[in-house]
Motif scaffolding. Structure first.
Motif, PDB file in Angstrom:
ATOM      1  N   GLY A 185      14.809  18.218 -38.790  1.00  0.00           N
ATOM      2  CA  GLY A 185      15.435  17.821 -37.537  1.00  0.00           C
ATOM      3  C   GLY A 185      16.201  16.515 -37.688  1.00  0.00           C
ATOM      4  N   ALA A 186      15.987  15.606 -36.747  1.00  0.00           N
ATOM      5  CA  ALA A 186      16.699  14.332 -36.732  1.00  0.00           C
ATOM      6  C   ALA A 186      16.367  13.470 -37.944  1.00  0.00           C
ATOM      7  CB  ALA A 186      16.371  13.579 -35.449  1.00  0.00           C
ATOM      8  N   TRP A 187      15.274  13.759 -38.632  1.00  0.00           N
ATOM      9  CA  TRP A 187      14.863  12.982 -39.800  1.00  0.00           C
ATOM     10  C   TRP A 187      15.467  13.532 -41.090  1.00  0.00           C
ATOM     11  CZ3 TRP A 187      11.806  14.305 -35.750  1.00  0.00           C
ATOM     12  CH2 TRP A 187      11.314  13.252 -34.986  1.00  0.00           C
ATOM     13  N   ALA A 188      16.084  14.687 -41.058  1.00  0.00           N
ATOM     14  CA  ALA A 188      16.639  15.303 -42.268  1.00  0.00           C
ATOM     15  C   ALA A 188      17.624  14.400 -43.004  1.00  0.00           C
ATOM     16  CB  ALA A 188      17.270  16.656 -41.933  1.00  0.00           C
ATOM     17  N   PRO A 189      18.556  13.696 -42.325  1.00  0.00           N
ATOM     18  CA  PRO A 189      19.486  12.845 -43.073  1.00  0.00           C
ATOM     19  C   PRO A 189      18.777  11.783 -43.931  1.00  0.00           C
ATOM     20  CG  PRO A 189      20.301  13.162 -40.853  1.00  0.00           C
ATOM     21  CD  PRO A 189      18.905  13.729 -40.905  1.00  0.00           C
ATOM     22  N   SER A 190      17.741  11.152 -43.411  1.00  0.00           N
ATOM     23  CA  SER A 190      17.050  10.127 -44.203  1.00  0.00           C
ATOM     24  C   SER A 190      16.226  10.755 -45.325  1.00  0.00           C
ATOM     25  CB  SER A 190      16.165   9.249 -43.318  1.00  0.00           C
ATOM     26  OG  SER A 190      15.164  10.016 -42.694  1.00  0.00           O
ATOM     27  N   LEU A 191      15.788  11.990 -45.159  1.00  0.00           N
ATOM     28  CA  LEU A 191      15.048  12.674 -46.217  1.00  0.00           C
ATOM     29  C   LEU A 191      15.966  13.098 -47.358  1.00  0.00           C
ATOM     30  CD1 LEU A 191      12.769  14.882 -43.954  1.00  0.00           C
ATOM     31  CD2 LEU A 191      12.069  12.880 -45.269  1.00  0.00           C
ATOM     32  N   ARG A 227      24.737  13.817 -47.728  1.00  0.00           N
ATOM     33  CA  ARG A 227      24.993  13.306 -46.387  1.00  0.00           C
ATOM     34  C   ARG A 227      24.975  14.475 -45.422  1.00  0.00           C
ATOM     35  NH1 ARG A 227      29.517   9.518 -45.145  1.00  0.00           N
ATOM     36  NH2 ARG A 227      28.108   9.263 -43.407  1.00  0.00           N
ATOM     37  N   LEU A 228      24.051  14.446 -44.509  1.00  0.00           N
ATOM     38  CA  LEU A 228      23.915  15.492 -43.505  1.00  0.00           C
ATOM     39  C   LEU A 228      24.254  14.874 -42.154  1.00  0.00           C
ATOM     40  CD1 LEU A 228      22.991  18.429 -43.048  1.00  0.00           C
ATOM     41  CD2 LEU A 228      20.707  17.528 -42.642  1.00  0.00           C
ATOM     42  N   HIS A 229      25.219  15.435 -41.475  1.00  0.00           N
ATOM     43  CA  HIS A 229      25.694  14.870 -40.219  1.00  0.00           C
ATOM     44  C   HIS A 229      24.912  15.436 -39.037  1.00  0.00           C
ATOM     45  CE1 HIS A 229      28.880  12.875 -42.367  1.00  0.00           C
ATOM     46  NE2 HIS A 229      29.090  14.008 -43.006  1.00  0.00           N
ATOM     47  N   VAL A 230      23.673  15.024 -38.942  1.00  0.00           N
ATOM     48  CA  VAL A 230      22.803  15.413 -37.838  1.00  0.00           C
ATOM     49  C   VAL A 230      22.391  14.134 -37.139  1.00  0.00           C
ATOM     50  CG1 VAL A 230      20.560  16.403 -37.217  1.00  0.00           C
ATOM     51  CG2 VAL A 230      21.930  17.460 -39.007  1.00  0.00           C
ATOM     52  N   GLN A 231      22.516  14.121 -35.828  1.00  0.00           N
ATOM     53  CA  GLN A 231      22.118  12.959 -35.062  1.00  0.00           C
ATOM     54  C   GLN A 231      21.182  13.414 -33.952  1.00  0.00           C
ATOM     55  OE1 GLN A 231      25.631  11.056 -33.638  1.00  0.00           O
ATOM     56  NE2 GLN A 231      26.303  10.451 -35.676  1.00  0.00           N
ATOM     57  N   PRO A 232      20.183  12.605 -33.645  1.00  0.00           N
ATOM     58  CA  PRO A 232      19.272  12.975 -32.558  1.00  0.00           C
ATOM     59  C   PRO A 232      20.017  13.038 -31.226  1.00  0.00           C
ATOM     60  CG  PRO A 232      18.757  10.778 -33.400  1.00  0.00           C
ATOM     61  CD  PRO A 232      19.847  11.334 -34.244  1.00  0.00           C
ATOM     62  N   GLN A 233      19.655  13.994 -30.425  1.00  0.00           N
ATOM     63  CA  GLN A 233      20.249  14.166 -29.103  1.00  0.00           C
ATOM     64  C   GLN A 233      19.152  14.038 -28.047  1.00  0.00           C
ATOM     65  OE1 GLN A 233      23.664  14.798 -28.641  1.00  0.00           O
ATOM     66  NE2 GLN A 233      23.700  14.350 -30.836  1.00  0.00           N
ATOM     67  N   ARG A 234      19.461  13.476 -26.937  1.00  0.00           N
ATOM     68  CA  ARG A 234      18.502  13.337 -25.846  1.00  0.00           C
ATOM     69  C   ARG A 234      17.951  14.714 -25.470  1.00  0.00           C
ATOM     70  NH1 ARG A 234      17.344   9.438 -22.088  1.00  0.00           N
ATOM     71  NH2 ARG A 234      16.574  10.212 -20.102  1.00  0.00           N
TER      72      ARG A 234
END
Length: 75
Positions: free
Chosen positions: A50-56, A63-70
């Motif tokens: 999920g939102a943690w995938a880019p840091s993993l 580089r994975l362009h995933v950002q957490p969404q409300r």
């Protein structure tokens, strides 16, 4: 759905809430090493971070362009 598919087809392994390190061979991810030392390897590895995938994936240069969404994370 992923959990059901793994159980139905007796494929793979699903681990939730477990610290893991990606195992690489050259540019490819070959598996994971769990915190207890267990190694899980396979032809395909699914990272459902999920939102943690880019840091993993960052240590691998991916580089994975995933950002957490409300409202994205439901408890």
């Amino acid at each position: 759905a992923l959990h059901r598919a793994i159980g139905t087809h007796r494929l793979g392994a699903l681990r939730q809430g477990v610290e893991a390190t990606l195992l690489t061979e050259g540019p490819r991810v070959r598996g994971v090493r769990l915190a207890g030392g267990e190694r899980l390897e396979g032809d395909a590895i699914i990272l459902a971070g999920g939102a943690w995938a880019p840091s993993l994936l960052a240590p691998l240069g991916i580089r994975l362009h995933v950002q957490p969404q409300r409202g994205q994370i439901l408890h």
